[in-house]
Enzyme design. Structure first.
Site, short mmCIF file in Angstrom:
data_model
loop_
_atom_site.label_atom_id
_atom_site.label_comp_id
_atom_site.label_asym_id
_atom_site.label_seq_id
_atom_site.Cartn_x
_atom_site.Cartn_y
_atom_site.Cartn_z
NE ARG A 127 10.17 -5.74 10.20
CZ ARG A 127 9.26 -4.92 9.68
NH1 ARG A 127 8.02 -5.34 9.48
NH2 ARG A 127 9.57 -3.69 9.36
CG HIS A 180 -0.07 0.09 2.53
ND1 HIS A 180 0.59 -1.01 3.05
CD2 HIS A 180 0.23 1.12 3.36
CE1 HIS A 180 1.24 -0.65 4.15
NE2 HIS A 180 1.04 0.65 4.35
CG ASP A 186 2.00 4.71 4.98
OD1 ASP A 186 1.43 3.61 4.96
OD2 ASP A 186 3.14 4.88 5.43
CG HIS A 227 5.17 0.89 2.43
ND1 HIS A 227 4.59 2.06 2.02
CD2 HIS A 227 4.69 0.65 3.68
CE1 HIS A 227 3.79 2.52 2.97
NE2 HIS A 227 3.82 1.68 3.98
#
Ligand SMILES: O=C(O)CCC(=O)C(=O)O
Ligand SMILES: [Fe+2]
Length: 409
Positions: free
Chosen positions: A327, A257, A259, A317
């Site tokens: 993570r 997507h 941001d 990203h």
């Protein structure tokens, strides 16, 4: 041990009981994850090395301009947020996500709620489900929100709220400095920056959201022999309570997507997983952002692309999951006030033409929804038809002249 088809689907946030999965069920198996190669973005990666900006460097503005034009993202160093604070924030987030599901579900995001425990908003746009847990928070309303998880307001609650508030104070000050650095990077003079601030109150009125991500899978029943590495969370080798995604090649931590706001400051644990999309030549590819101790990642969002008249690009990203190591990431999103119309700054447009029409963030979210509905951002991104294109002004269209510099509260 339930088979994937018998796993319970949570109606609130589309979670399966990931902890019981021995394989990635179809609901979580994404197509096209390997359509483009993944390349390492570490220091030795030549032109794929993710740009690094040191805020203490006298030439930081030039580095920001280059990175924002060419990548829409960069690693930020010299930002002044203590590394020790980042470590405490990460430990606090790990502790929060390690709470029993029933505790976390008390804070579950309902429908279109902006805040709450659950996957990020973009999850609503896809039929497949992401292999992660999330929590969206308003940094100015942390305590009431987190009481949902910790109703007793005990030690863990106070500690987590305290560390998050300390972090927020630092990050807000950093965001303000970064906004100024961006304006310098755009080539604005001191008086122009003062003029933009006086007219639009850009920095003062910026709105903020924090989104926490946990890319880890609890697969408690996985045979011990298949647990191959030491778990970072519990530091045990074979009795690990926090093992791995069974098949990270089919699962996806966060769907690709851009941001939507101005920019995001991202803190990530020392485990790579963030991929930035870069167009060829030589080939379209995903660049893996290295985990650099103490560095933050800055991602430019769509509304900043609009504000800068397309000069600074928003970055497409995604986040992948890892077989061996959990993570954590924290995205601190900055955007305009909800009622501010954002259009290209007249100081940037100069004698040229505005490339986008002005609109508010909520209006842009509606456009984005339409773009997602028209076939999915990932396919559309590489082939045209993104939300940004839907608000761009055709160069032959005269109406655009009304839109420049139109950010106002
Ligand atoms: O986990 C990451 O590195 C990416 C997170 C992200 O893109 C987001 O929260 O919008
Ligand atoms: Fe993101």
């Amino acid at each position: 041990m339930p088979t994937p088809s018998k796993l319970n689907k949570d109606p609130h946030n589309h979670y399966f009981d990931l902890g019981a999965a021995r394989q990635v069920p179809e609901t979580h198996a994404w197509e096209g994850l390997h359509e483009h190669p993944v390349v390492d973005g570490g220091v030795g990666a030549g032109e794929d090395a993710v740009p690094v900006v040191d805020m203490q460097d006298p030439h930081a503005a030039e580095a920001v301009a280059r990175a924002s034009e060419q990548w829409g993202a960069f690693l930020l160093q010299g930002h002044g947020v203590p590394r020790e604070l980042l470590a405490r924030v990460e430990a606090g987030i790990a502790g929060m996500f390690a709470l029993p599901k029933t505790d976390k579900m008390r804070a579950a995001r309902q429908g279109g709620d902006p805040y709450g425990y659950g996957l990020p908003h973009i999850a609503l746009y896809f039929s497949k489900t992401m292999w992660s847990e999330g929590y969206s928070l308003s940094p100015t309303n942390l305590r009431p929100e987190l009481r949902k998880i910790w109703p007793d307001a005990g030690h863990d609650y106070s500690q987590f709220c305290g560390v998050m508030e300390e972090f927020h104070k630092e990050m807000r000050a950093l965001a303000d400095k970064l906004m100024e650095l961006f304006l310098v990077a755009l080539g604005l003079t001191g008086p122009q920056i003062a003029g933009v601030e006086a007219e639009h109150k850009l920095t003062e009125t910026m709105s903020e959201t924090i989104h926490l991500n946990w890319y880890v899978v609890q697969m408690a029943t996985l045979p011990a022999a298949t647990r191959v590495s030491t778990c970072l969370t519990c530091t045990l080798l074979h009795a690990c309570r926090y093992p791995k995604c069974p098949d990270p090649k089919r699962a996806l931590g966060m769907k690709a997507h851009t941001d939507s706001g101005f920019f995001a400051l991202l803190m990530q644990s020392q485990v790579p997983g963030l991929h930035l999309f870069r167009h060829g030549p030589p080939a379209d590819r995903w660049v893996e952002v290295p985990a650099v101790p103490g560095a933050l990642v800055v991602n430019i969002g769509d509304l900043f692309q609009i504000l800068t008249n397309g000069r600074f690009r928003s970055v497409y990203h995604r986040a992948v999951v890892n077989r061996d190591r959990e993570r954590i990431s924290l995205a601190y999103f900055l955007g305009p006030a909800a009622n501010a119309k954002v259009g290209p700054l007249k100081e940037v447009v100069g004698g040229g033409r505005p490339a986008y029409r002005a609109l508010t963030w909520p209006e842009y979210i509606i456009v984005r929804k339409e773009a997602f509905a028209n076939g999915g951002a990932d396919l559309e991104f590489t082939k045209g038809g993104t939300a940004l294109e839907m608000v761009s002004i055709n160069p032959d269209d005269d109406d655009g002249m009304d839109d420049q510099g139109d950010i106002s509260s």
